[in-house]
Scaffold this active site. Structure first.
Site, PDB file in Angstrom:
ATOM      1  N   HIS A  11      23.552  39.892  -4.133  1.00 13.79           N
ATOM      2  CA  HIS A  11      22.246  40.110  -3.579  1.00 13.79           C
ATOM      3  C   HIS A  11      21.934  41.214  -2.985  1.00 13.79           C
ATOM      4  CE1 HIS A  11      22.993  35.455  -2.930  1.00 13.79           C
ATOM      5  NE2 HIS A  11      22.414  35.631  -4.082  1.00 13.79           N
ATOM      6  N   LYS A  36      26.034  44.925   6.518  1.00 12.70           N
ATOM      7  CA  LYS A  36      26.882  43.507   6.660  1.00 12.70           C
ATOM      8  C   LYS A  36      27.868  43.808   7.386  1.00 12.70           C
ATOM      9  CE  LYS A  36      23.779  41.089   3.472  1.00 12.70           C
ATOM     10  NZ  LYS A  36      23.727  40.568   2.027  1.00 12.70           N
ATOM     11  N   TYR A  62      28.054  36.343   8.875  1.00  8.33           N
ATOM     12  CA  TYR A  62      27.927  37.746   8.686  1.00  8.33           C
ATOM     13  C   TYR A  62      26.852  38.208   9.351  1.00  8.33           C
ATOM     14  CZ  TYR A  62      25.462  36.020   4.377  1.00  8.33           C
ATOM     15  OH  TYR A  62      24.618  35.257   3.677  1.00  8.33           O
ATOM     16  N   ASP A 101      20.240  32.645  -8.542  1.00 11.67           N
ATOM     17  CA  ASP A 101      21.066  33.557  -8.907  1.00 11.67           C
ATOM     18  C   ASP A 101      21.663  33.552 -10.317  1.00 11.67           C
ATOM     19  OD1 ASP A 101      21.722  34.395  -6.343  1.00 11.67           O
ATOM     20  OD2 ASP A 101      23.589  33.247  -5.914  1.00 11.67           O
TER      21      ASP A 101
END
Length: 192
Positions: free
Chosen positions: A64, A73, A133, A176
């Site tokens: 992603h 992140k 995250y 996905d």
């Protein structure tokens, strides 16, 4: 209290972070995030959003990224384990198109810092895994995009055999399954 060890990786700007763990017969304690400590090791991001995901073994999320409002992140696992993957999408980088993979588990308590302009994904390698995250920009669904997990040019080894998984065991979201190839990503100039 709370000092961090920053481990360089083969991709500039991506770091493995090891916190100082204080443990005894009662259990353990560590600071999972302390802005001053992160600034001391050169990570100056202002994190604005925390995400928490839970996945079962074989779930593969990714790869992603956002075409605008790219998110840096800081990823860690609080239960189970994942094989975490970051792909360099910085066009001027010497490692453009290269990936890094790091096993993040509740036992090793490592964190992975990924700066902006990377694609990110992970494979759940234990019966269940929970990831936390921090992101340095907000999620914008209109800029959501991705690259297919098994892209032939990226040639990422997800180490399925190591984790007793087969390709047919993998679980994906419908989104996905439809991601573009890396070639399509480059041809579109980084757009969806």
């Amino acid at each position: 209290m709370g000092k961090l060890k920053k481990i360089e990786t083969e991709i500039e700007g991506v770091y493995i972070i090891e916190p100082t763990i204080f443990g005894d017969e009662r259990g353990f304690f560590f600071e999972s995030y302390n802005k001053r400590d992160f600034q001391e090791i050169g990570i100056l991001d202002e994190f604005v959003q925390d995400n928490h995901s839970k996945s079962r073994k074989g779930v593969l999320r990714g790869l992603h990224f956002q075409t605008e409002h790219s998110q840096g992140k800081l990823i860690r696992v609080i239960k189970g384990g994942v094989l975490d993957i970051a792909v360099d999408l910085r066009k001027d980088s010497a490692t453009f198109g290269k990936s890094i993979k790091v096993e993040l588990t509740e036992e090793n308590r490592r964190m992975l810092y990924i700066p902006k302009n990377f694609a990110h994904g992970f494979l759940t390698i234990t019966e269940e895994a929970e990831c936390l995250y921090k992101c340095n920009d907000y999620y914008y669904p209109e800029y959501e995009s991705g690259i297919i997990w098994n892209d032939s040019e990226l040639n990422i080894d997800w180490e399925l055999k190591k984790y007793n998984l087969k390709k047919e065991d993998l679980i994906f979201s419908e989104k996905d399954k439809r991601h573009q190839s890396f070639k399509e990503y480059k041809k579109a100039g980084g757009e969806r």
